[in-house]
Design an enzyme around this catalytic site. Structure first.
Site, PDB file in Angstrom:
ATOM      1  N   GLU A   1     -35.275  74.062 -11.193  1.00 15.68           N
ATOM      2  CA  GLU A   1     -33.421  74.098 -10.758  1.00 15.68           C
ATOM      3  C   GLU A   1     -32.810  72.694 -10.282  1.00 15.68           C
ATOM      4  OE1 GLU A   1     -31.031  74.315  -5.881  1.00 15.68           O
ATOM      5  OE2 GLU A   1     -32.556  75.398  -6.063  1.00 15.68           O
TER       6      GLU A   1
ATOM      7  N   GLU B   1     -36.030  63.294  -8.391  1.00 13.23           N
ATOM      8  CA  GLU B   1     -35.832  64.683  -7.175  1.00 13.23           C
ATOM      9  C   GLU B   1     -37.039  65.312  -7.133  1.00 13.23           C
ATOM     10  OE1 GLU B   1     -32.898  66.619  -6.680  1.00 13.23           O
ATOM     11  OE2 GLU B   1     -32.396  64.447  -7.308  1.00 13.23           O
TER      12      GLU B   1
END
Length: 972
Positions: A67, A138
């Protein structure tokens, strides 16, 4: 009322003028189109039916990580973060979330920029780029997100409930991921996380598992064409719908009592039963019916008696944590210290009430009442932001048939007693899980939950034990609720003779002032009333402020049994401390509003202190102040920033120190003194006529100021209170270093605040334009590139009309002094970007900001909050948006650059800066070093907040005397 073509009719509210159409693209993507010609914002939400339950073993958090990754870049738009930049620079916002079986992506944007935004969004699902460099960065962001949750009791108990379930069911998993699960463990197992990420995307992201909602200004045909053009290329690999059959809890996970150690002060009891998911009977609303009764707070309810006994502060009941195969019904009770000693009695009382429901049978009149309330709520629902609207619907589309996508399970319509009885029969002692959370269990547990480190212990509780608890529980007269007198019957829209655009000053006296604004926008049978009690005695000392707080909580407490029905029926109220007194807010259906308001004012006029309730409320306030230290460090930094800037405010530590010494008799004396001199500022808006608003104020004045022995007297002009703000010194950087209040919290935080000006239309728009352009650039550089912390934001700040901008970062990676240096480096880097901005880019940003300003209020609450801010700050610029748009249209790029050079540029002699630095547990050495640093001629350390406040001048206040306003009468 229904809409749509021959294929499907979608139930929508009677007052909803929007048009809806369901389509299915050739790739099997199911889409709902929404056309709203009146909207200022367009929005879209894509719900993918894949979530953390699908994470491979040893890669916990992979769905959540994916996501995050999809936001970065795509083959069509390869510049990193260009999607987020486009959305932000065109007045929008974007976000996503991952649940057990779903991942939802959504955005909104100014309506005229929708086409390109939608194209960029669609590329997430067509050709995302997941570069190796971005992958590693990330993972750190996911880890930072997890770090902020580690000391949250909500996250901890949720994971503990999962931990104490079957290891063979995905409910048992850890869902968010961290550095270990996404980097260390995969590496040790010879896995490349990026390759696993690509594999997970390839295997699970299929068009037939997606549901899309698109909300635009154009007609349905145009929106359909846009969707077909942008989303038809999402591949459909024919992935079958993913199911996770079986139950999370086997017999070993039932009939258990779990004692868990909380981070915060306080005690919470959760009584949980695995049940048949009510989604299979959503029209019958079985859990809605049972949750309404078990969670009721009126006379005769469980909560009514737990409160009378001094055992509970709150109670909630209902279904949660469900899918098609399993579900849980839970009763969550916040206990007092006294209640903490009576767990067995409380569980016994709960089962006595369940027994009452069994013996009473399923009541049709109660079900019919719920239907009436639900129907009124659905058909007269407020409009809210398109972004929230599309997210709600997209998450409904996987679960409900198309005709119920808008209504979901909110409208029970079939009275089937057996459906309710089936769930009721599952709320048994044999089927129970009890989670009991308290700090008092420290040193008395024998196990530790692995992901959050929560200490806990488990003991078996047999049904015979619970039957003993039922027998010895207090013998109180538990009853079903009485019929609800607050259900509205008059939903007529009143005729407004004069279409006033802004609030008018309808009435003023020495006692009060009434601002009135009829509803000219929403055509809803609703009203909004706000009364500010301006009481000079309320904030003279820490004791006064604490007593004012307890006074408002006691009022809410006294009203609860009576007014709970009003809240159930859609008539909400709040009484809260403001720092200059207290305020009463009532909003919802106007039909029975006056009855509720006059009851509230009657309780204020007849206020008395009940010692037993005083001690319960005092205990909860003490815990609240004690728990302040467990706030996220960035919130602590914002608090210290406010304490440094706002004159005449008292620190939480002073209030906590005086609290234990305050008794019921202190409040009895204080409340009389506080109310003796007061001024009432009214704002009345919505479906109320001017003479009715006038009459409400007259009635309240008569009760409080004009009775035989009046409770209140008017203020002298000299007594009116103002909020004043500290003026920082130009050319000087103040910094305030402080250690985090909870030494176990490893997170540090920074608030880098730049004070600019006091409310001025031209300067306002320059500041707003700068913030719009800099917002995404700051997020990208400090969060995405430098990975300083998951919580990173550049936002505007407004303290009683004094405006500025602040950059907020929370981090375990670096200490606050380092974060501050990176903020300064960002501003230096951003300066060149600002100067390189083309005229076209400048105009685009100006137009985006104009569109944002011209965005219409969605509902009465939103409109009222906007105008109330003008009243409470004293600025009274009700036409602010129009004035600022006019100023923006005239603003040149050179003026913006000049603004930046004067107020924001790092070495500008005009720049006024305050850096609040909260040092977490990992950075104590850096804290010790920074407090010993000597000041320079441009950098000044604040060592004592109150010495600093006393040494600085204040901005003037906009709060004029009440004689300064002209009275504007509306025509009758």
């Amino acid at each position: 009322m229904a809409v749509g073509g021959s294929e499907v009719e979608i139930l929508k509210p009677r007052c909803d003028k929007r048009e809806y159409r369901r389509i299915v693209l050739p790739n099997c993507l199911e889409v709902l189109l929404i056309s709203d010609p009146e909207t200022d914002k367009a929005a879209a939400s894509m719900n993918v039916s894949v979530g953390s339950f699908s994470d491979p073993d040893g890669l916990e958090g992979l769905a959540h990580f994916l996501e995050h990754m999809l936001f970065y870049a795509s083959e069509k738009y390869p510049v990193e973060d260009s999607y987020s930049k486009y959305i932000t620079e065109h007045g929008g916002s974007t976000n996503a979330y991952t649940t057990s079986e779903h991942t939802n992506f959504h955005f909104d944007v100014n309506a005229d920029c929708f086409e390109e935004a939608l194209d960029r969004f669609a590329q997430f699902f067509i050709s995302p780029l997941m570069s190796p460099d971005a992958t590693l960065r990330e993972i750190k962001a996911v880890d930072s997100e997890n770090q902020k949750n580690l000391l949250s009791d909500g996250w901890r108990v949720s994971q503990l409930q999962k931990h104490l379930s079957s290891k063979n069911h995905p409910y048992h998993k850890f869902s968010t991921g961290n550095w270990n699960t996404l980097e260390v463990i995969p590496k040790s197992n010879g896995l490349d996380t990026r390759l696993e990420l690509l594999k997970f995307y390839e295997e699970n992201y299929s068009a037939n598992l997606m549901h899309l909602v698109v909300y635009g200004r154009e007609d349905l045909d145009a929106i359909q064409s846009l969707v077909e053009r942008n989303f038809s290329n999402i591949r459909n690999i024919g992935r079958s719908s993913i199911h996770f059959p079986g139950q999370p809890c086997s017999s070993e996970h039932l009939q258990i009592l779990v004692k868990a150690v909380r981070i915060k002060q306080g005690h919470v009891l959760r009584v949980i039963w695995p049940i048949t998911p009510s989604i299979h009977n959503y029209k019958e609303g079985p859990c809605r019916y049972l949750g309404h009764l078990i969670g009721h707070e009126g006379e005769g309810s469980i909560f009514f008696f737990l409160k009378q006994l001094g055992w509970a502060l709150s109670l909630e009941a209902g279904e949660g944590d469900w899918n098609f195969d399993y579900s849980f019904f839970s009763v969550v009770i916040e206990l007092t210290d006294k209640g903490h000693e009576h767990l067995e009695d409380i569980v016994g009382l709960l089962f006595r009430y369940i027994s009452l429901l069994q013996n009473s049978g399923i009541s049709k009149w109660i079900f019919d009442e719920l239907v009436a309330i639900s129907e009124t709520k659905f058909h007269y629902q407020d409009k809210f932001s398109p972004s929230h609207y599309v997210v709600n619907i997209a998450s409904n589309m996987q679960i409900f048939p198309p005709e119920d996508w808008l209504v979901a399970s909110s409208l029970p319509s079939k009275f089937v007693p057996s459906a309710i009885q089936k769930i009721l029969d599952e709320l048994t002692p044999e089927n129970i899980r009890i989670f009991w959370e308290s700090k008092t269990f420290e040193e008395h547990t024998d196990s530790v939950e692995p992901w959050y480190g929560t200490p806990y212990s488990v003991e078996k509780v047999t049904s015979s034990t619970i039957k003993q608890w039922i027998t010895k529980a207090p013998n109180v007269n538990l009853q079903l609720p009485k019929p609800n007198i607050f259900i509205p019957s008059d939903l007529e829209i009143k005729n407004v003779q004069e279409k006033v655009k802004f609030p008018v000053l309808l009435r003023k006296s020495r006692c009060s002032r009434l601002w009135y604004k009829p509803d000219t926008m929403f055509s809803a049978p609703k009203a909004y009333i706000r009364i500010d009690f301006n009481c000079p005695q309320s904030n003279l000392s820490p004791e006064a402020e604490v007593l004012t707080d307890i006074f408002t909580r006691l009022l809410m407490d006294y009203l609860n049994e009576y007014a709970y029905d009003a809240q159930v029926a859609g008539l909400y109220y709040a009484i809260c401390d403001t720092g200059t007194g207290f305020e009463v807010i009532v909003l919802g259906y106007n039909d029975k509003m006056r009855i509720l308001l006059e009851t509230i004012v009657g309780r204020i006029e007849q206020f008395e202190v009940k010692p037993d309730r005083f001690s319960v409320i005092k205990e909860s306030v003490i815990k609240e102040y004690q728990n302040f230290k467990f706030q996220q460090p960035y919130k602590q930094a914002l608090y210290h920033c406010s304490l440094l800037l706002e004159d005449q405010t008292w620190p939480w530590s002073d209030k906590l120190e005086v609290l234990p010494h305050l008794e019921a008799n202190h409040l009895a004396q204080f409340s009389t003194t506080m109310l003796e001199k007061t001024f009432l500022e009214f704002y009345i808006a919505g479906n109320i006529e001017p003479n009715e608003a006038d009459s409400i104020v007259q009635h309240i004045e008569d009760i409080l100021f004009k009775s035989t022995h009046p409770k209140c007297k008017p203020l002298f002009p000299s007594q009116h209170l103002t909020n004043r703000v500290i003026k920082l010194e130009r050319g000087l950087c103040y910094y305030y270093p402080i250690e985090v209040l909870n030494e176990k919290d490893e997170n540090s935080a920074l608030v880098h605040y730049i004070q600019v000006h006091q409310d001025d239309i031209k300067l306002n728009v320059k500041l707003q334009l700068f913030a719009l352009i800099a917002k995404q650039a700051a997020f990208h550089q400090l969060r995405s590139v430098e990975q300083l912390g998951y919580i990173t934001a550049l936002v505007q700040r407004n303290d009683s009309g004094v405006r500025g901008v602040q950059i907020i970062i929370q981090s375990t990676i670096k200490d606050p002094a380092y974060l501050d240096a990176r903020v300064i480096a960002f501003l230096e880097m951003f300066e060149s970007k600002l100067y390189e901005m083309t005229n076209e880019e400048y105009k685009s940003n100006v137009n985006a900001l104009i569109d944002m300003k011209l965005e219409k209020h969605k509902n009465l609450r939103e409109e009222s909050a906007f105008y109330w801010r003008e009243i409470v700050d004293g600025t009274l610029k009700f036409d602010r948006r129009e004035s600022e748009v006019a100023a923006l249209r005239e603003l040149s790029k050179e003026e913006l650059l000049d603004f930046f050079s004067t107020y924001v540029k790092v070495d500008s002699p005009q720049r006024k800066t305050l850096s609040v630095q909260v040092y977490g547990g990992l950075h104590t050495a850096e804290y010790k070093k920074v407090v010993q640093e000597a000041d320079t001629h441009k950098v000044c350390q604040i060592k004592d907040i109150f010495s600093f406040r006393r040494s600085r001048p204040l901005y003037g206040s906009f709060k004029g005397g009440l004689g300064h306003m002209k009275l504007q009468k509306t025509r009758r």
